[in-house]
Each structure stands twice: as C-alpha cells, then as structure tokens.
Scaffold this motif. Sequence first.
Motif, PDB file in Angstrom:
ATOM      1  N   TRP A 225       0.815  -1.212   0.000  1.00 40.33           N
ATOM      2  CA  TRP A 225       0.000   0.000   0.000  1.00 40.33           C
ATOM      3  C   TRP A 225       0.856   1.274   0.000  1.00 40.33           C
ATOM      4  O   TRP A 225       0.642   2.179  -0.812  1.00 40.33           O
ATOM      5  CB  TRP A 225      -0.930  -0.003   1.218  1.00 40.33           C
ATOM      6  N   LEU A 226       1.830   1.348   0.902  1.00 41.74           N
ATOM      7  CA  LEU A 226       2.623   2.575   0.991  1.00 41.74           C
ATOM      8  C   LEU A 226       3.458   2.786  -0.266  1.00 41.74           C
ATOM      9  O   LEU A 226       3.633   3.927  -0.720  1.00 41.74           O
ATOM     10  CB  LEU A 226       3.525   2.520   2.226  1.00 41.74           C
ATOM     11  N   GLU A 231       3.821   6.003  -5.221  1.00 44.07           N
ATOM     12  CA  GLU A 231       4.115   5.786  -6.642  1.00 44.07           C
ATOM     13  C   GLU A 231       5.498   5.171  -6.855  1.00 44.07           C
ATOM     14  O   GLU A 231       6.200   5.473  -7.821  1.00 44.07           O
ATOM     15  CB  GLU A 231       3.960   7.087  -7.441  1.00 44.07           C
ATOM     16  N   ALA A 232       5.890   4.298  -5.932  1.00 46.04           N
ATOM     17  CA  ALA A 232       7.174   3.601  -6.053  1.00 46.04           C
ATOM     18  C   ALA A 232       7.063   2.521  -7.122  1.00 46.04           C
ATOM     19  O   ALA A 232       6.093   1.757  -7.151  1.00 46.04           O
ATOM     20  CB  ALA A 232       7.566   2.977  -4.718  1.00 46.04           C
ATOM     21  N   GLN A 233       8.040   2.454  -7.994  1.00 44.71           N
ATOM     22  CA  GLN A 233       8.066   1.477  -9.068  1.00 44.71           C
ATOM     23  C   GLN A 233       9.478   0.890  -9.159  1.00 44.71           C
ATOM     24  O   GLN A 233      10.415   1.419  -8.570  1.00 44.71           O
ATOM     25  CB  GLN A 233       7.688   2.122 -10.409  1.00 44.71           C
ATOM     26  N   GLY A 234       9.631  -0.196  -9.889  1.00 45.40           N
ATOM     27  CA  GLY A 234      10.960  -0.772 -10.049  1.00 45.40           C
ATOM     28  C   GLY A 234      10.890  -2.198 -10.541  1.00 45.40           C
ATOM     29  O   GLY A 234       9.818  -2.743 -10.817  1.00 45.40           O
ATOM     30  N   ILE A 259      13.410  -0.465  -3.311  1.00 41.17           N
ATOM     31  CA  ILE A 259      12.350  -0.303  -2.306  1.00 41.17           C
ATOM     32  C   ILE A 259      12.181  -1.632  -1.588  1.00 41.17           C
ATOM     33  O   ILE A 259      11.805  -2.642  -2.210  1.00 41.17           O
ATOM     34  CB  ILE A 259      11.012   0.110  -2.962  1.00 41.17           C
ATOM     35  N   ALA A 260      12.448  -1.660  -0.293  1.00 36.50           N
ATOM     36  CA  ALA A 260      12.409  -2.918   0.457  1.00 36.50           C
ATOM     37  C   ALA A 260      11.052  -3.593   0.352  1.00 36.50           C
ATOM     38  O   ALA A 260      10.966  -4.817   0.189  1.00 36.50           O
ATOM     39  CB  ALA A 260      12.763  -2.666   1.920  1.00 36.50           C
ATOM     40  N   ALA A 261       9.965  -2.819   0.442  1.00 36.29           N
ATOM     41  CA  ALA A 261       8.627  -3.409   0.408  1.00 36.29           C
ATOM     42  C   ALA A 261       8.378  -4.140  -0.907  1.00 36.29           C
ATOM     43  O   ALA A 261       7.755  -5.216  -0.919  1.00 36.29           O
ATOM     44  CB  ALA A 261       7.570  -2.333   0.619  1.00 36.29           C
ATOM     45  N   LEU A 262       8.846  -3.576  -2.027  1.00 37.62           N
ATOM     46  CA  LEU A 262       8.654  -4.229  -3.322  1.00 37.62           C
ATOM     47  C   LEU A 262       9.509  -5.489  -3.430  1.00 37.62           C
ATOM     48  O   LEU A 262       9.037  -6.540  -3.910  1.00 37.62           O
ATOM     49  CB  LEU A 262       8.983  -3.266  -4.459  1.00 37.62           C
ATOM     50  N   ASP A 263      10.761  -5.393  -3.009  1.00 41.15           N
ATOM     51  CA  ASP A 263      11.641  -6.564  -3.048  1.00 41.15           C
ATOM     52  C   ASP A 263      11.077  -7.696  -2.201  1.00 41.15           C
ATOM     53  O   ASP A 263      11.020  -8.855  -2.631  1.00 41.15           O
ATOM     54  CB  ASP A 263      13.037  -6.200  -2.533  1.00 41.15           C
ATOM     55  N   TYR A 293      10.518  -9.354 -11.952  1.00 38.11           N
ATOM     56  CA  TYR A 293       9.151  -8.886 -11.717  1.00 38.11           C
ATOM     57  C   TYR A 293       9.141  -7.367 -11.786  1.00 38.11           C
ATOM     58  O   TYR A 293       9.935  -6.703 -11.116  1.00 38.11           O
ATOM     59  CB  TYR A 293       8.633  -9.352 -10.354  1.00 38.11           C
ATOM     60  N   VAL A 294       8.267  -6.837 -12.606  1.00 36.53           N
ATOM     61  CA  VAL A 294       8.207  -5.387 -12.844  1.00 36.53           C
ATOM     62  C   VAL A 294       7.051  -4.801 -12.042  1.00 36.53           C
ATOM     63  O   VAL A 294       5.886  -5.205 -12.216  1.00 36.53           O
ATOM     64  CB  VAL A 294       8.021  -5.086 -14.336  1.00 36.53           C
ATOM     65  N   TRP A 295       7.361  -3.837 -11.187  1.00 38.05           N
ATOM     66  CA  TRP A 295       6.347  -3.101 -10.429  1.00 38.05           C
ATOM     67  C   TRP A 295       6.106  -1.766 -11.150  1.00 38.05           C
ATOM     68  O   TRP A 295       7.024  -0.959 -11.288  1.00 38.05           O
ATOM     69  CB  TRP A 295       6.811  -2.835  -9.017  1.00 38.05           C
ATOM     70  N   GLN A 296       4.881  -1.556 -11.575  1.00 40.52           N
ATOM     71  CA  GLN A 296       4.555  -0.333 -12.321  1.00 40.52           C
ATOM     72  C   GLN A 296       3.159   0.127 -11.966  1.00 40.52           C
ATOM     73  O   GLN A 296       2.206  -0.656 -11.974  1.00 40.52           O
ATOM     74  CB  GLN A 296       4.656  -0.601 -13.829  1.00 40.52           C
TER      75      GLN A 296
END
Length: 298
Positions: A225-226, A231-234, A259-263, A293-296
């Motif tokens: 969520w955060l 708008e964190a992407q990677g 971004i730790a949360a995305l990883d 894995y692409v976060w967008q």
Amino acid sequence: MPMPSLPASSRLTRLLGAVLSGFFLTAALPPAALACDTAEHCVRGIMAAARAGDEVAQLPLIVRLRHIGGPPPGRAGSYTAAAEEQEKLAVAHMQAGRHREAEQLLVKALASLPTHANFWSHLAVALQVQGKHDDAVSALVTAHAWSHDPAEVARGFERVAEETAFGGSIYRAAADAIAANAAARSRREASLPPVPARELGEPGGPDSTLAYIDLDSCRRPDYPWLARDNEAQGKVGLLFYVGADGKPLYVKHTLSSGIAALDNETVVALGVCRFRPARKDGAATAGWSKLEYVWQIE
C-alpha cells in the motif's frame, strides 16, 4: 532466451486474487506452514527459519501469518495504518514497563506487515527485557533478513554489541548468527551447479535447462500500500534453485528495485509458487529459474 519478465498484477487480477486467496493458500503452502495456526506460532516459526538462515522456509510461514492477520498490505491502507498504530502502542507499553503487552501488539502488527524490519527489531527489545534472550536474538536476525540494507544492519548490530552494556549480548549473538549464516550460504552456493548462461530446449521440453514458474499455482504479488501510495516502481530480479518436484529450494536476489517493500513482496509471493522443473533426457531434474518482476503503477 531472456528471463521472463512478469508485470505487476492489474486491479482486476488483484480482485480475483482476493476471491481465490483461500484456494491458492491451501494449494501452495506445505503442511508445516498450515500447522502455524496462530499468529504467535507463525512468528516463532519465521524466527526459527531466519535463525537457521533458511529464507525459503520463511516464505510460506509469512504467507500463512498474513492470511491469519487479514488482507495483505496491498488490499487496503487501513491495515498498514493499523499495524503502525499497534507499533506505536507497543513502544508506549515498553516505556511503561508492560513488555508482554508490547510483544502481543507487535505480533499483531507483524500479522499485517510481516516483512517490516522495524517491527522485528522492536519485538527483539520486548523479548529481551522479558528475559527471552534466545527469541530476542532470533527476532534481530529476522529483522536483518528483511531489511533493505542487510550489510548496514549487521554493522549496526556490531556497533551496538560493542557500545552497549545492557542488552549488548543479544546484538553480539545476532551478529555472530548472521555471519555464520552468510558463510553457510556461500558454501551452499558453491555446491550448486552454475546458472545456465542461456536457455536450451523448449520450456518444459525434454531438455529444458531452466525451471519455469507456474503462476496458476499461487497469487501474484500485491502492490504494498505505501509503495503504491508513494508511486514507487521498479524491477526485482530473483534466481530460484528448484528441485525435481517443482519446489523452490534456494533463492538469490539478483536485482533490487531500491524499495524494500517491493523486493520483499516479490520474493514472498513468488517463493511459494510451484515451478515446472528443468528436464534432462525427458526426466525432471533440479535446476535454476530466472525471474524478473516489474512493479509499475497503472
């Protein structure tokens, strides 16, 4: 062949994932994970796996813990806010000497955000003050495992161990456990076959040198969520060593999104998937699987 690049799930996919989550959790999780029937049991199982240096063993336990605690962070910001409020209350309880109450609140917070390193660090303090030194060390090792900069965290533990009289022993023990795990991980990596430079054969064919993920066996990662709100992407890169039975045995991070949360969400979600194993002469065999894995933001 380039490694498969998986796009972050769409809103429709996330909605379907919420509906089907019970099925996927039951289908994907091993009996050991299903046996952790309370948040406290799951937390202790995660700490034991982290202390042993087994990241793969933590993953189904984390998924199970989050299932017990409610929708994962990507479902609604209220769960993130509630977890942060529980952390604040836990700190207030510790300041007032109510350490058992603080421990209980932090377990609840972890049920919503199980890879939040700060929650594990606070839990270590609450456990240490109660005299649960071994559990406190395990909580610190778990905090290190899910931090964005593990090397810096390990150095921090070393500094605290040297500079702090009260409680410094748990940081020394945690630093020693982290160092031992790193050495064991290096030995494990050296014992595994090299990653194929390129794919040979058709995916799933009689001589496929790579294992391939089966996305029908698990849920796609949920956008934390955060991270989504900011708008964190990677892009996250992972290598899984997969057994002939299609179960991940080992995971290595090859690319961080920053971004730790995305990883963390990527490895937790994909680490409980089944894989189509590599094959040699038509028979399933252990082998590597390469994933990005692409976060967008959509």
